[in-house]
Design an enzyme around this catalytic site. Sequence first.
Site, short mmCIF file in Angstrom:
data_model
loop_
_atom_site.label_atom_id
_atom_site.label_comp_id
_atom_site.label_asym_id
_atom_site.label_seq_id
_atom_site.Cartn_x
_atom_site.Cartn_y
_atom_site.Cartn_z
N LYS A 109 7.60 0.43 16.18
CA LYS A 109 6.26 0.67 16.79
C LYS A 109 6.53 1.36 18.35
CE LYS A 109 3.59 -2.09 14.16
NZ LYS A 109 2.79 -1.51 13.22
N LYS A 117 0.60 5.49 -2.12
CA LYS A 117 0.81 6.83 -1.33
C LYS A 117 1.17 7.95 -2.50
CE LYS A 117 1.76 5.23 3.11
NZ LYS A 117 0.70 5.48 4.19
N HIS A 137 0.77 -1.19 -0.09
CA HIS A 137 0.04 0.06 -0.09
C HIS A 137 0.76 1.20 0.04
CE1 HIS A 137 0.35 0.15 4.38
NE2 HIS A 137 0.05 1.25 4.46
N HIS A 197 7.46 -2.48 2.51
CA HIS A 197 7.24 -0.96 2.54
C HIS A 197 8.63 -0.13 2.44
CE1 HIS A 197 3.40 -1.76 3.49
NE2 HIS A 197 3.45 -1.77 5.01
N GLU A 243 6.37 4.96 14.00
CA GLU A 243 5.06 4.86 14.54
C GLU A 243 4.58 5.03 15.86
OE1 GLU A 243 2.38 1.89 11.89
OE2 GLU A 243 4.23 0.80 12.33
C1 BG6 Z 1 1.15 -2.21 7.42
C2 BG6 Z 1 1.85 -2.89 8.74
O1 BG6 Z 1 1.67 -2.85 6.34
O2 BG6 Z 1 1.53 -1.02 7.44
C3 BG6 Z 1 1.38 -2.40 9.73
O3 BG6 Z 1 1.28 -4.27 8.64
C4 BG6 Z 1 1.73 -0.89 9.75
O4 BG6 Z 1 2.23 -2.78 10.98
C5 BG6 Z 1 1.05 -0.11 8.52
O5 BG6 Z 1 1.26 -0.09 11.02
C6 BG6 Z 1 1.78 1.27 8.57
O6 BG6 Z 1 1.09 2.06 7.24
P1 BG6 Z 1 1.05 3.34 7.38
O7 BG6 Z 1 -0.01 3.63 5.90
O8 BG6 Z 1 0.06 3.82 8.34
O9 BG6 Z 1 2.14 3.86 7.39
#
Ligand code: BG6
Length: 495
Positions: free
Chosen positions: A343, A187, A183, A245, A221
Amino acid sequence: MVRAMTRNDDVHTPAATHAVLFGGGGDLSMRMLLPALYHLCRDGLLPDGFGVIALARSSESREAFARRVREALEQRHGDSFDQPAFERFAARLDYLACDATDPEALKALGERLGDGARPLHFLATSPSLFAPITEAIGAAGLNGEGARLVIEKPVGRDLDTFRQTDARVRGVFGEAAVFRIDHYLGKETVQNLIALRFANAIFEPLWNSVSIDHVQITVAEAQGVGERWPYYDEYGALRDMVQNHMLQLLCLVAMEPPSSLEPDAVRNEKVKVLRCLRALQAGEARACSVRGQYVEGLVGAERADSYESERGQPSGTETFVALKAHVDNWRWAGVPFYLRTGKRLGDKRTEIVIQFRPVPHSIFEARGRGDMAANRLVIALQPDEDISLTLMNKAPSLERRMRLSRVELSLTRTLLAEAGGRRRIAYERLLLDAINGDSTLFVRADEAEAAWGWIDAVARAWAEAGLEPVPYAAGTSGPPQAFALMERDGREWHD
Ligand code: BG6
């Protein structure tokens, strides 16, 4: 609706006619996929007659399901919830209760789809169901011409398990019909990296080891793992964030200019980067990587639990990783890529920092730290989108000795204005591309394999070196060892 169970290798076909959401009542569907489809519908971007079928085990009427979707959207949008737009969306929405691993049960889906449908099957389910559901889709004949499949990480836990699942998936859908979502690639700012690098001639001559000292990628995060621990404990930060990512971000920074924006032109360049990543050796695991796990602390003014107490027992899983990586090719020889993610850190922040080398000879008198800083390009992805370049400027004064100050050229306002104030959900872009059969922003099998290969080497090095997670207090910037990793190289994190 009869279709042969043949692989669909060609998705240069017309747009999909339906999105079929497996796990349609689950968290991913409710929080991301249905809102994204609703936005696309509201903005008139879905093809005419496009239908959305949510599939789940629990029996529920179409109306009751639509009500739940509506409530979720109302909650998300508050006053800006658009009732007429929702009604247009609800008219496209259908719900089917069935066991998706049972080909017989999936025949009911075939009937709903009707003849000539080109479904986009989105598996928003537990990864353990990816292969069984895909095989059931094939056995039910729903993998014919124009059909495509979307799956999202985690596919496997290492290279071997990725290959096992992928082989079963690709026994039903050919590579061109499989859309592996990361994902982050949806962005806007991540795609903007491609524009920044390849639509501006000024960067390319500097984009190499001659001018760049190092690159930092931070994905921090503030959220903890919380209820997700049953999944997270098996994967940890390395597999949850770095394998996908962070390596995708690294690829976009490090890749050679592709010859076009065609899916394979871009993905060929990304896979070359992944194959150039130097494997971590056990002997350097302690010097070049850090594993951390959060303990109790304060996030803002709130007390936050330790990972161990969320998990309910001690665990050897890392919730923080810092790594020094090398891309062994001509462009990047000797330029470290520092990756950091965790995290329960002080705040949510995703950014890429390109640190340029200092001027080779300074004619200005340094008057303390920061007076003569090297140029730095910071690409901030979240929470705010920004691209900023630090330059040195003459500080206005009549002093005899010229004084310098740092100034930042920032694109924040331009980016916000261009986005029209609203930031799109990453899934909007990705769903639209998958509907239209464009796989540029999706991960090809060989990319995923190369990324897993590198991650496996890191995990092996950790195991051989006996590298256990070190504690860091919730709400901080991570364990002190992560700072030491940079300091040993005479560098520091951009915080
Ligand atoms: C997900 C992870 O792929 O991405 C999560 O499994 C993480 O642990 C998340 O919190 C973060 O995505 P974003 O878009 O909030 O940075």
